[in-house]
Design an enzyme around this catalytic site. Sequence first.
Site, PDB file in Angstrom:
ATOM      1  N   ARG A 156      -8.905   0.285   2.288  1.00  0.00           N
ATOM      2  CA  ARG A 156      -9.079  -1.263   2.614  1.00  0.00           C
ATOM      3  C   ARG A 156      -9.603  -0.087   3.920  1.00  0.00           C
ATOM      4  NH1 ARG A 156      -8.165  -2.551  -1.165  1.00  0.00           N
ATOM      5  NH2 ARG A 156      -5.522  -3.894  -1.672  1.00  0.00           N
ATOM      6  N   SER A 163      -4.325 -12.713   2.768  1.00  0.00           N
ATOM      7  CA  SER A 163      -3.384 -11.742   3.794  1.00  0.00           C
ATOM      8  C   SER A 163      -3.469 -11.606   5.343  1.00  0.00           C
ATOM      9  CB  SER A 163      -3.435 -10.368   2.814  1.00  0.00           C
ATOM     10  OG  SER A 163      -2.710 -10.153   1.865  1.00  0.00           O
ATOM     11  N   GLU A 199      -5.138  -7.547   8.836  1.00  0.00           N
ATOM     12  CA  GLU A 199      -5.882  -7.526   8.225  1.00  0.00           C
ATOM     13  C   GLU A 199      -7.301  -8.920   8.763  1.00  0.00           C
ATOM     14  OE1 GLU A 199      -7.168  -7.838   3.623  1.00  0.00           O
ATOM     15  OE2 GLU A 199      -5.029  -6.913   4.365  1.00  0.00           O
TER      16      GLU A 199
END
Length: 339
Positions: free
Chosen positions: A178, A228, A303
Amino acid sequence: MSPFSPLFMNEIRSLGLKDVGFDVPLAPISRWKIGGDADIVVCPHSTTEVAQVVQLCKAHDVALFVMGDGSNMLIDSKGFRGVVMKIGAPMSKIEISGTRVTCGAGIWVPYMAKCLANAGLTGLEHVVGIPGTLGGLVLMNGGSQRKGVGSHVRRVTCVLPDSSIRDYTQEELGYSYRHSALQGAGVVITEVELVLANGDVSQIRRDQIDIMASRRKKFPKNLPNCGSTFLSNPAMYETVGPPGKAIEDAGLKGVALGGAQISPLHANFIVNRGNATSDDVLALIAYTRQTVFERTGYKMDCEARFLTETGEERPAHEFTDADRFDASLLDALISRVND
């Protein structure tokens, strides 16, 4: 009255942009359906137009924010004082030559996945259900099933903060979970070249159908959300589990604060029940982080990112401390959870 100088307004109009709007509500183009008005929204049609807008904003010291589908973005309910450049449908071409695929950064990821399946190209089945555009996916090495798009990226074309145009190779992108080297660099991704492998069309489609079915069971679809909210921490994952499990184990599934709610379907999703403000979401993030920390010893990072009225843009949890919510305000907001 426009906050910009007459010279800036004349110059942005003189660019001849096909898609430019003034005093544009951002909530309708945000996945969370939260956000006030932006002074200007531009939807560029080419890398050249992107470079022109970047150059003009820099020359006049005008705040510029670049977004795709806004799928991981919380926008301030006060709006945005500057120019929003939305990389979307006008920059969504896809060209397939053998196992090489060239896409505009604005292509809708599920549509791209469908095109790859039809061409019998395998490797990115896991992105089929991700609501967002390719540029954002590439920037954060997004994916699902703990996979990332970065392993299939070969070239990324970007407009740099000085408005120059540059290609990056996979090696330069520094992909990890990520993360990419482009994050925080102020670049605008405009085009991506991918390399995949040949596969069986029927099997690829079956795999995508299975992934979509699994997502429909686990993830909320009926209420606006950004996907998320919290990042998975490898150390926390090993001992406590993923963020959704940690939040659920803390008894927070379904908890509501103002118009924001931790989804009863998946605890790592915060949904907008219809009237949520950005402060509702930030306060619920703060409450969730503190509760999970007290229970596990881990403070979850977000996130989801937050864009302020003045153009600050960072992970949302960085706006949940005392500089945004003083103790008395936060206590008052939290108390409503137990009403």
